[in-house]
Design a protein around this motif. Structure first.
Motif, short mmCIF file in Angstrom:
data_model
loop_
_atom_site.label_atom_id
_atom_site.label_comp_id
_atom_site.label_asym_id
_atom_site.label_seq_id
_atom_site.Cartn_x
_atom_site.Cartn_y
_atom_site.Cartn_z
N TYR A 1 0.89 -1.16 0.00
CA TYR A 1 0.00 0.00 0.00
C TYR A 1 0.93 1.21 0.00
N GLN B 1 5.00 6.50 -5.79
CA GLN B 1 5.70 5.35 -6.35
C GLN B 1 6.68 4.75 -5.35
N GLN C 1 -0.71 -1.13 -15.77
CA GLN C 1 0.22 -1.50 -14.71
C GLN C 1 0.11 -2.97 -14.30
N ARG D 1 -0.83 -3.65 -10.24
CA ARG D 1 -0.99 -2.36 -9.59
C ARG D 1 -2.38 -1.83 -9.90
N THR E 1 -5.88 4.28 -8.57
CA THR E 1 -5.75 4.98 -7.29
C THR E 1 -6.75 6.13 -7.09
N TYR F 1 -7.77 5.60 -13.28
CA TYR F 1 -6.39 6.05 -13.35
C TYR F 1 -6.38 7.58 -13.33
N PHE G 1 0.25 7.44 -11.87
CA PHE G 1 0.42 7.41 -10.42
C PHE G 1 1.85 7.78 -10.06
N ARG H 1 -8.15 10.52 -3.84
CA ARG H 1 -6.91 9.77 -4.03
C ARG H 1 -6.76 8.71 -2.94
N GLN I 1 -2.09 3.26 -3.64
CA GLN I 1 -1.95 2.27 -4.70
C GLN I 1 -1.73 0.91 -4.04
N MET J 1 -0.77 -2.89 -4.57
CA MET J 1 0.07 -3.62 -5.53
C MET J 1 0.32 -5.03 -5.01
#
Length: 342
Positions: A119, A123, A160, A193, A196, A214, A220, A233, A236, A238
């Motif tokens: 989380y 990036q 992603q 991914r 977000t 997106y 992102f 927002r 992210q 993943m």
């Protein structure tokens, strides 16, 4: 760059939260309570991690993972969410199949299969993680990708979702949209991914995707702004799933025509159908507290449990069938059932 180096650099300056943790296998079963609730068996096989309240239905109006789960396979002891992807198979020259097992990532070798979950607010390489995000809410669920994607153009709708052919356990590049075409010494990493940007209203949507978006421009990674339709927002989410291919890496086992031999459990041999599912289940506001903390990977507000506790959590399989874990099988479960590969 190795993960230990990332952690060392993260100590240079204060940061907001990024968490990375391992989750052991909960069960490998032909169930999909998000896309096919109540259907037993579902069209294709999945590998599932997280809270042990996972079951065939999980309808949001009567499913509360933190209250219904008694254990979780994830390192954070307050995370009873469920995360899952399709299972992966190796196709032998004679047309039979074996399921490819998962293995733990760097630092999580003691876990039983499963995957690594992130989380993050920015990036992965951004140690500052300065952006503020709203954590997922009780009842939230989503998926990303489509098992029906059969071309790169269709797969590019989900930018992603990728693969990394691991030369060693620290390999992270390059990433490809299709399956690797050569044996991968340390395994195949599947990277998922999720979008977000949330519409701020719906905890789910009919396609389980459209309540998320997106960025309106950029990505992102470049901190692109959310569109006006999806202004909130969120972190992210993943997944990194490492499939252990060591038993299948001999070129003598690969097709004589030079094609690659791996196949998703919904009969995709291209890799373009890569997809993943998520049902939120953190206890109370524990995820928001972590996201608000200045921390990087090791967060004081994230309560954790041992690998032994993670590995001890499981649920029995609902569908009684041979999925090819220890022997070669004639067909991938469900792929000659007449059901569509949903």
């Amino acid at each position: 760059m190795q993960w230990n180096s990332l952690v060392a650099l993260a100590l240079v300056a204060p940061s907001h939260a990024l968490i990375r943790f391992g989750c052991s296998q909960l069960v490998v079963d032909r169930l999909d309570p998000l896309v096919n609730p109540g259907v037993e068996p579902s069209p294709h096989l999945h590998q599932i991690i997280g809270g042990n309240s996972f079951n065939t239905s999980m309808y949001p109006e009567n499913h509360d993972p933190p209250k219904m789960s008694t254990c979780t396979t994830c390192q954070p002891s307050d995370d009873f969410s469920n995360y899952w992807t399709a299972a992966l198979y190796f196709r032998a020259r004679n047309g039979t199949y074996r399921r490819v097992p998962q293995k733990g990532n760097v630092g999580f070798e003691a876990q039983n299969g499963g995957m690594t979950v992130y989380y993050m607010q920015n990036q992965l390489a951004d140690y500052a993680q300065k952006s503020k995000v709203k954590a997922f809410q009780p009842g939230f669920r989503m998926l990303i990708g489509s098992p029906l994607a059969g071309t790169k153009q269709e797969a590019d709708k989900y930018p992603q979702l990728t693969y990394t052919c691991l030369q060693d356990m620290n390999t992270r590049f390059p990433e490809t949209k299709a399956f690797p075409t050569k044996p991968c010494p340390a395994g195949i990493m599947v990277n998922l991914r999720f979008p977000t940007c949330w519409n701020g209203v719906d905890l789910d949507s009919p396609d389980h995707i459209s309540h998320m978006s997106y960025p309106a421009s950029g990505t992102f990674e470049s901190q692109g702004p959310c569109p006006s339709t999806h202004p909130v927002r969120m972190p992210q989410l993943m997944y990194e799933v490492i499939f252990e291919t060591k038993d299948f890496n001999s070129k003598e086992m690969w097709p004589e025509d030079g094609s690659q031999p791996f196949e998703w459990s919904f009969s995709d041999t291209t890799g373009y159908g890569n997809h993943g599912d998520y049902v939120f289940g953190w206890k109370d506001d524990s995820l928001q507290q972590i996201m608000d903390e200045e921390c990087y990977v090791n967060c004081k507000t994230m309560k954790t449990q041992s690998f032994e506790a993670m590995n001890a959590c499981s649920v029995p399989k609902k569908v009684d069938e041979d999925v090819g874990d220890t022997n070669w099988i004639e067909a991938i479960p469900g792929q000659h059932s007449g059901m569509p590969p949903m």
